[in-house]
Design a protein around this motif. Structure first.
Motif, PDB file in Angstrom:
ATOM      1  N   SER A   1     170.491  64.764  76.223  1.00 21.66           N
ATOM      2  CA  SER A   1     171.583  65.147  77.124  1.00 21.66           C
ATOM      3  C   SER A   1     172.310  63.924  77.657  1.00 21.66           C
ATOM      4  N   ALA A   2     171.574  62.858  77.994  1.00 16.97           N
ATOM      5  CA  ALA A   2     172.212  61.643  78.494  1.00 16.97           C
ATOM      6  C   ALA A   2     173.118  61.034  77.427  1.00 16.97           C
ATOM      7  N   GLY A   3     172.675  61.064  76.180  1.00 19.23           N
ATOM      8  CA  GLY A   3     173.524  60.571  75.107  1.00 19.23           C
ATOM      9  C   GLY A   3     174.801  61.384  74.955  1.00 19.23           C
ATOM     10  N   MET A   4     174.700  62.711  75.092  1.00 21.74           N
ATOM     11  CA  MET A   4     175.886  63.563  75.005  1.00 21.74           C
ATOM     12  C   MET A   4     176.859  63.272  76.144  1.00 21.74           C
ATOM     13  N   VAL A   5     176.334  63.084  77.358  1.00 20.49           N
ATOM     14  CA  VAL A   5     177.204  62.774  78.490  1.00 20.49           C
ATOM     15  C   VAL A   5     177.896  61.428  78.290  1.00 20.49           C
ATOM     16  N   ALA A   6     177.157  60.434  77.799  1.00 21.87           N
ATOM     17  CA  ALA A   6     177.752  59.114  77.582  1.00 21.87           C
ATOM     18  C   ALA A   6     178.874  59.180  76.549  1.00 21.87           C
ATOM     19  N   LEU A   7     178.671  59.948  75.474  1.00 26.99           N
ATOM     20  CA  LEU A   7     179.725  60.094  74.471  1.00 26.99           C
ATOM     21  C   LEU A   7     180.943  60.815  75.046  1.00 26.99           C
ATOM     22  N   ALA A   8     180.687  61.870  75.842  1.00 26.57           N
ATOM     23  CA  ALA A   8     181.799  62.628  76.418  1.00 26.57           C
ATOM     24  C   ALA A   8     182.547  61.829  77.482  1.00 26.57           C
TER      25      ALA A   8
ATOM     26  N   LEU B   1     180.221  70.599  80.018  1.00 19.30           N
ATOM     27  CA  LEU B   1     179.143  71.250  79.276  1.00 19.30           C
ATOM     28  C   LEU B   1     177.912  70.348  79.228  1.00 19.30           C
ATOM     29  N   ALA B   2     178.115  69.070  78.894  1.00 18.80           N
ATOM     30  CA  ALA B   2     176.994  68.133  78.824  1.00 18.80           C
ATOM     31  C   ALA B   2     176.404  67.878  80.205  1.00 18.80           C
ATOM     32  N   GLN B   3     177.264  67.840  81.234  1.00 17.09           N
ATOM     33  CA  GLN B   3     176.762  67.607  82.593  1.00 17.09           C
ATOM     34  C   GLN B   3     175.856  68.746  83.050  1.00 17.09           C
TER      35      GLN B   3
ATOM     36  N   ALA C   1     180.508  60.158  85.165  1.00 14.35           N
ATOM     37  CA  ALA C   1     179.757  60.579  83.979  1.00 14.35           C
ATOM     38  C   ALA C   1     178.773  59.500  83.535  1.00 14.35           C
ATOM     39  N   VAL C   2     179.167  58.228  83.667  1.00 15.10           N
ATOM     40  CA  VAL C   2     178.247  57.141  83.329  1.00 15.10           C
ATOM     41  C   VAL C   2     177.027  57.174  84.252  1.00 15.10           C
ATOM     42  N   LEU C   3     177.253  57.445  85.547  1.00 14.45           N
ATOM     43  CA  LEU C   3     176.126  57.573  86.473  1.00 14.45           C
ATOM     44  C   LEU C   3     175.220  58.739  86.084  1.00 14.45           C
ATOM     45  N   VAL C   4     175.818  59.846  85.651  1.00 20.21           N
ATOM     46  CA  VAL C   4     175.020  60.999  85.210  1.00 20.21           C
ATOM     47  C   VAL C   4     174.170  60.622  84.000  1.00 20.21           C
ATOM     48  N   ALA C   5     174.771  59.896  83.042  1.00 20.75           N
ATOM     49  CA  ALA C   5     174.008  59.472  81.861  1.00 20.75           C
ATOM     50  C   ALA C   5     172.876  58.519  82.255  1.00 20.75           C
ATOM     51  N   LEU C   6     173.151  57.590  83.181  1.00 21.57           N
ATOM     52  CA  LEU C   6     172.099  56.680  83.646  1.00 21.57           C
ATOM     53  C   LEU C   6     170.987  57.451  84.355  1.00 21.57           C
ATOM     54  N   ALA C   7     171.361  58.495  85.111  1.00 20.97           N
ATOM     55  CA  ALA C   7     170.347  59.318  85.773  1.00 20.97           C
ATOM     56  C   ALA C   7     169.459  60.015  84.750  1.00 20.97           C
TER      57      ALA C   7
ATOM     58  N   GLY D   1     170.681  71.210  84.287  1.00 17.93           N
ATOM     59  CA  GLY D   1     169.817  72.379  84.180  1.00 17.93           C
ATOM     60  C   GLY D   1     168.572  72.166  83.351  1.00 17.93           C
ATOM     61  N   TYR D   2     168.491  71.021  82.658  1.00 20.15           N
ATOM     62  CA  TYR D   2     167.348  70.825  81.767  1.00 20.15           C
ATOM     63  C   TYR D   2     166.035  70.722  82.534  1.00 20.15           C
ATOM     64  N   LEU D   3     166.054  70.104  83.722  1.00 21.36           N
ATOM     65  CA  LEU D   3     164.816  69.982  84.495  1.00 21.36           C
ATOM     66  C   LEU D   3     164.224  71.347  84.797  1.00 21.36           C
ATOM     67  N   LYS D   4     165.067  72.335  85.077  1.00 21.99           N
ATOM     68  CA  LYS D   4     164.569  73.678  85.386  1.00 21.99           C
ATOM     69  C   LYS D   4     163.871  74.291  84.189  1.00 21.99           C
ATOM     70  N   SER D   5     164.299  73.954  82.993  1.00 21.47           N
ATOM     71  CA  SER D   5     163.648  74.518  81.804  1.00 21.47           C
ATOM     72  C   SER D   5     162.285  73.890  81.538  1.00 21.47           C
ATOM     73  N   SER D   6     162.038  72.706  82.083  1.00 19.86           N
ATOM     74  CA  SER D   6     160.771  72.011  81.821  1.00 19.86           C
ATOM     75  C   SER D   6     159.992  71.753  83.097  1.00 19.86           C
ATOM     76  N   ILE D   7     160.247  72.553  84.144  1.00 19.10           N
ATOM     77  CA  ILE D   7     159.643  72.278  85.449  1.00 19.10           C
ATOM     78  C   ILE D   7     158.123  72.406  85.400  1.00 19.10           C
ATOM     79  N   SER D   8     157.602  73.414  84.713  1.00 24.36           N
ATOM     80  CA  SER D   8     156.147  73.593  84.657  1.00 24.36           C
ATOM     81  C   SER D   8     155.488  72.488  83.841  1.00 24.36           C
ATOM     82  N   THR D   9     156.187  71.993  82.830  1.00 19.43           N
ATOM     83  CA  THR D   9     155.647  70.902  82.022  1.00 19.43           C
ATOM     84  C   THR D   9     155.578  69.609  82.819  1.00 19.43           C
ATOM     85  N   VAL D  10     156.619  69.327  83.606  1.00 22.88           N
ATOM     86  CA  VAL D  10     156.617  68.132  84.451  1.00 22.88           C
ATOM     87  C   VAL D  10     155.499  68.228  85.494  1.00 22.88           C
ATOM     88  N   GLU D  11     155.297  69.415  86.044  1.00 21.89           N
ATOM     89  CA  GLU D  11     154.192  69.606  86.994  1.00 21.89           C
ATOM     90  C   GLU D  11     152.848  69.269  86.336  1.00 21.89           C
ATOM     91  N   LYS D  12     152.651  69.766  85.134  1.00 24.77           N
ATOM     92  CA  LYS D  12     151.377  69.574  84.445  1.00 24.77           C
ATOM     93  C   LYS D  12     151.166  68.112  84.067  1.00 24.77           C
TER      94      LYS D  12
END
Length: 709
Positions: free
Chosen positions: A283-290, A60-62, A122-128, A67-78
Motif C-alpha cells: 500500500s505504501a508503494g501504491m501511495v508513493a506512485l500515486a 483509493l491508495a490512501q 501523500a509522501v507522509l502517508v507512504a512513510l507512515a 483500512g489495512y490495519l483493521k483487516s489484520s488487527i487480530s494478527t497484529v495482536e497475536k
C-alpha cells in the motif's frame, strides 16, 4: 462505510476573471512569470481530467493503507501480544493527528500550493506505511512454540509430558524477561502508534485540497460528475484493503526469513501469524506512485471551458424540470456534498490567525444550538460508532465466533459487507434524486433505514455457538460427565505455564492447551495426500488413552458464518441509505451563511465523538469476555480463549445500542420537522420567505437555492 472527509481548504469556485487575476498575481509573487512555468510544464498537467484521475487513484491508495490495519488487527495482536483495547486505540490513533490539523487546513487552504501540499501529505502517508512495517524487521523471528530449545525444530518434541526428574526446572513467568525485552516491546508499540499518527497527519490535506481544486478549475456543470467519479473510486478503498489483507494473511509472517526446517503450521492453526507487514509495504508503494504527479501540477490551471460532450447530449434530450434540477439537492451525491465543507475558508482569507480563532467558537456554538443539526449529527455519531467498531473488530469476531481463518474473514467482509454499504449509499442518493425528497421525507427515509437496520440486528444475537470445552478453563458438565476421571493426571508432567500448543480429543471434543496438559508422552506424524497430520499419543488425561490431534477443535457452527455475514451486510446497506438524506437535512436545516461551516463541524464531531473512541470502547468490551490470557513478562498479552456467548452478546449489544441511539435521534428530528410544518401551515399567509427557509419548508422554486452550499 465511506471515506471520512474533513473541512475542505478552499472556497467555492472562482469566476474566470478572478481566477486569471489571482493566477497572475501569485505567479508574479513567486518570482516567475506566469507564462514560463506554463510553457515548461507538459500539457497533461494542465488538464483537470488528469487531475481527477490522479486524485481518484491517490484517495483509493490512501484508504487502502488506512483500512489495512483493521483487516489484520487480530494478527497484529497475536504477533506483538496486544489486548483488544490497545489494538483499538492503535486503530483510532490516526484520527488524532487528522483532527488536530483540520482547522489549520481551513485557515491556510487559500495560502498554499494545493497540489504540492497534497503530494507532501501523500509522501507522509507512504512513510507512515513504511514505518508500520519496521516492527517486523527489528523484531526477532516469530516463534510459535516457546518451549522448544533454540537449536531444535519447533514442534519436534515440544510440549510433551516429561517426568519431573528429567525436565528442566520451571522458570517463573518473568524469568526470561529483561529490561531489554521490555524496552523492545515498548519500542515496537511506540513505533506503530507514531506511524498511525503520521498516517493521520499525512491524510489531512489530501481530500479537502483535492476536492476544492477540482471545484475551482472544472466546468461548473462537470464538477458534480468529477466529484461523483472521485467518490465512487474512493469507496473501493476499504474493500480492497480487506481483500489485500485476505491475500497477505495466507502467507507466513516470516516469509522473508523462514527457518531451515520449515514450519509445521497451517493457516487454520490458532498460532498462525500471517504476513501482516507485507500489505503495508504494498500500500505504501501504491501511495508513493500515486503521489508523484502532484509535484508537477500548477498552483492554478486554466479553468475548463467546455462541458463534457456526452453530458450535453444527455441534458439536450432531458426535459426542462430535469435540467433545472441539475444543481438541486436531489443530484448532490455524498461526494458533492462533502466538497462544501470549507465555510472556514470563506472567511479565513480576510482574517488573521487570532481573528480566525476568535470567530470559530462563536459560529460553532451558534450552529450547535440548531436542534435539527444537533440531532442529525448525534444520529450520525451513533452510526459512525457502529461502523468504526464493526470495521475494526468484525474480522476478529468472525475468527473467534465461527473458528474461521483471518484470510477468510477478510474475504467475506471485503466481498460482501463493504460492497453492500456502497450500494446502500448509492440507493439513498438515488432515492433523494428521483423522488425530490423534502426535508420531512428525508427524515422519514432516515428513520425507516435505521429501523430496518435495527430489526436485522436482532437475529445476530442468536447466530453462533458456545465455546467448546477446554480442559482446566471452560468446563461444561452436561457435555462431558467423565472428564473428572483423571484428577491431577498432569501433575507428574512439568507443563510450562506460558506454552500454547492446543490439541483436540476428537471423540469428546475436549481441547487441551498443550499435549503436556493432556498427559501425552509421544508424537506421531501421519502423511496424507494433501498435508500431514500430527497426533499425540499415550495421553494419560484422555479417556481410553486415545490419541489427540494437533490444533484447536473445529467449531460446531462454522456453517452459520454465511447467514451471519449476509445479515450484517444487509444491515450495513440499510444503514448506508441514511447517508445522503441525512446530509440533506443538515444542508437545509441551518442558516444559509452557516451551511458550509456546519458540514465541517459535523465531520470534526464525527471524528472526536465516534471514530476516535469507538474502537477503544469495542476493544475494551471484547477484553472483558476473555477467559484465558497469555502472559508475557508478568503482564497480560493476547487473549487465548473467549467466552463466545458473552463475546457475541456484548459485541452485538454495542451495535444494537448505537443503532437504537441513531433511531431515537431520527425520530426526534421527524417530530421537530412535523411540528415546524404545522406551525408553517397555520402561519402560511403571514410568514416571509426567510421564515419559510428557517422552518425547513422548501418549495419547488426555492429548492435548488436552499440546497446549494
Amino acid at each position: 462505510m465511506g471515506p471520512r472527509i474533513g473541512p475542505a481548504g478552499e472556497g467555492p469556485q472562482m469566476p474566470d476573471k478572478d481566477s486569471k487575476a489571482t493566477m497572475d498575481a501569485e505567479d508574479t509573487s513567486g518570482g516567475k512569470a506566469s507564462s514560463e512555468p506554463q510553457n515548461l510544464r507538459p500539457r497533461v498537467f494542465q488538464s483537470i481530467k488528469f487531475f481527477v484521475l490522479c486524485h481518484s487513484l491517490l484517495q483509493l491508495a490512501q484508504l487502502m493503507i488506512s483500512g489495512y490495519l483493521k483487516s489484520s488487527i487480530s494478527t497484529v495482536e497475536k504477533r506483538f501480544g496486544l489486548s483488544s483495547q490497545t489494538s483499538g486505540l492503535l486503530a483510532a490513533f490516526n484520527e488524532v493527528g487528522n483532527t488536530a490539523l483540520i482547522v489549520f487546513v481551513s485557515y491556510f487552504g487559500s495560502r498554499v500550493h494545493r497540489p504540492r501540499m497534497i503530494g507532501c501529505g501523500a509522501v507522509l502517508v507512504a512513510l507512515a506505511g513504511l514505518l508500520m512495517t519496521l516492527p517486523h524487521f527489528i523484531s526477532e523471528p516469530y516463534r510459535y512454540d516457546h518451549s522448544s530449545p533454540e537449536d531444535m525444530s519447533q514442534d519436534f518434541e515440544a510440549s510433551l509430558c516429561l517426568p519431573t526428574t528429567s525436565a528442566p526446572p520451571p522458570t517463573p513467568s518473568n524469568g526470561s524477561c529483561s529490561s531489554y525485552t521490555e524496552a523492545r516491546h515498548l519500542t515496537v508499540v511506540g513505533i506503530m502508534f507514531a506511524a498511525q499518527t503520521l498516517l493521520g497527519v499525512g491524510g489531512v490535506p489530501i481530500q479537502p485540497f483535492g476536492i476544492s481544486y477540482i471545484d475551482d478549475f472544472a466546468h461548473h456543470s462537470n464538477s458534480p460528475l468529477y466529484l461523483g467519479i472521485l467518490f465512487a473510486v474512493t469507496m473501493m478503498g476499504p474493500g480492497m484493503a480487506y481483500g489485500l489483507g485476505s491475500l497477505m494473511l495466507r502467507l507466513y509472517v516470516d516469509i522473508d526469513r523462514m527457518p531451515e526446517g520449515g514450519i509445521s503450521l497451517t493457516s487454520k492453526d490458532p498460532r498462525w501469524v500471517g504476513a501482516w507487514w507485507l500489505g503495508f509495504l504494498i500500500s505504501a508503494g501504491m501511495v508513493a506512485l500515486a503521489a508523484s504527479p502532484y509535484f508537477f501540477f500548477p498552483r492554478e490551471m486554466p479553468k475548463e471551458k467546455y462541458e463534457l460532450s456526452f453530458r450535453r447530449k444527455v441534458l439536450a434530450g432531458a426535459t426542462s424540470p430535469v435540467s433545472k434540477s441539475e444543481n438541486s439537492p436531489s443530484e448532490q451525491n455524498p461526494g458533492e456534498s462533502l466538497k462544501k465543507q470549507d465555510g472556514l475558508a470563506q472567511i479565513a482569507p480576510n482574517l488573521t490567525v487570532i481573528q480566525f480563532i476568535k470567530v470559530f467558537p462563536r459560529v460553532l456554538l451558534r450552529t450547535l444550538r440548531h436542534p435539527i443539526f444537533l440531532l442529525v449529527v448525534l444520529s450520525q455519531v451513533c452510526m459512525s460508532c457502529m461502523v468504526a467498531g464493526m470495521a475494526t473488530f468484525l474480522p476478529k469476531f468472525l475468527e473467534r465466533q465461527f473458528s474461521i481463518t483471518a484470510s477468510y474473514a477478510n474475504l467475506l467482509i471485503g466481498g460482501l459487507t463493504i460492497p453492500s454499504a456502497i450500494v446502500g449509499i448509492v440507493v439513498g442518493g438515488g432515492l433523494v434524486k428521483r423522488l425530490h425528497l423534502s426535508p420531512m421525507r428525508c427524515g422519514t427515509l432516515c428513520l425507516l433505514g435505521s429501523l430496518f437496520c435495527l430489526l436485522f440486528n436482532l437475529p445476530l444475537f442468536f447466530i453462533g455457538c458456545s465455546t467448546h470445552q477446554i480442559a482446566g478453563i471452560i468446563h461444561q458438565p452436561s457435555t462431558q460427565p467423565g472428564l473428572e476421571l483423571f484428577p491431577g493426571c498432569a501433575e507428574p508432567c512439568s507443563c510450562p505455564s506460558e506454552d500454547f500448543n492446543p490439541v483436540c480429543d476428537l471423540s469428546t471434543r475436549v481441547e487441551y492447551i498443550t499435549p503436556c496438559h493432556a498427559g501425552c508422552t509421544s508424537r506421531v506424524v501421519q502423511e496424507g495426500l494433501d498435508q500431514s497430520q500430527v497426533f499425540y499419543t499415550n495421553c494419560s488425561c484422555v479417556r481410553a488413552g486415545s490419541p489427540v490431534l494437533a490444533g484447536s477443535c473445529d467449531s460446531a457452527c462454522s456453517h452459520l458464518v454465511l447467514p451471519f455475514i449476509l445479515l450484517v451486510s444487509l444491515g450495513a446497506a440499510l444503514a448506508s441509505i441514511t447517508h445522503t438524506p441525512s446530509f440533506m437535512l443538515i444542508l437545509r436545516g441551518v442558516k444559509k451563511e452557516d451551511k458550509t461551516l456546519a458540514v465541517g463541524i459535523q465531520f470534526m464531531l464525527l471524528r472526536v465523538l465516534a471514530w476516535m473512541p469507538s474502537p477503544v470502547i469495542h476493544g475494551s468490551a471484547i477484553d472483558t469476555t476473555c477467559v484465558h490470557w497469555a502472559l508475557s513478562c508478568g503482564r497480560r498479552a493476547v487473549c487465548r480463549y473467549y467466552d463466545n456467548d458473552l463475546l457475541r452478546n456484548r459485541f452485538i449489544g454495542l451495535q444494537f445500542f448505537f443503532k437504537t441511539g441513531s433511531l431515537v435521534c431520527f425520530a426526534l428530528v421527524l417530530a421537530i420537522l412535523r411540528q415546524q410544518n404545522k406551525e408553517a401551515g397555520t402561519k402560511a399567509s403571514n410568514c416571509s420567505p426567510g421564515l419559510e427557509q428557517q422552518l425547513l419548508v422548501s418549495g419547488p422554486k426555492k429548492q435548488p437555492e436552499d440546497s446549494s452550499v
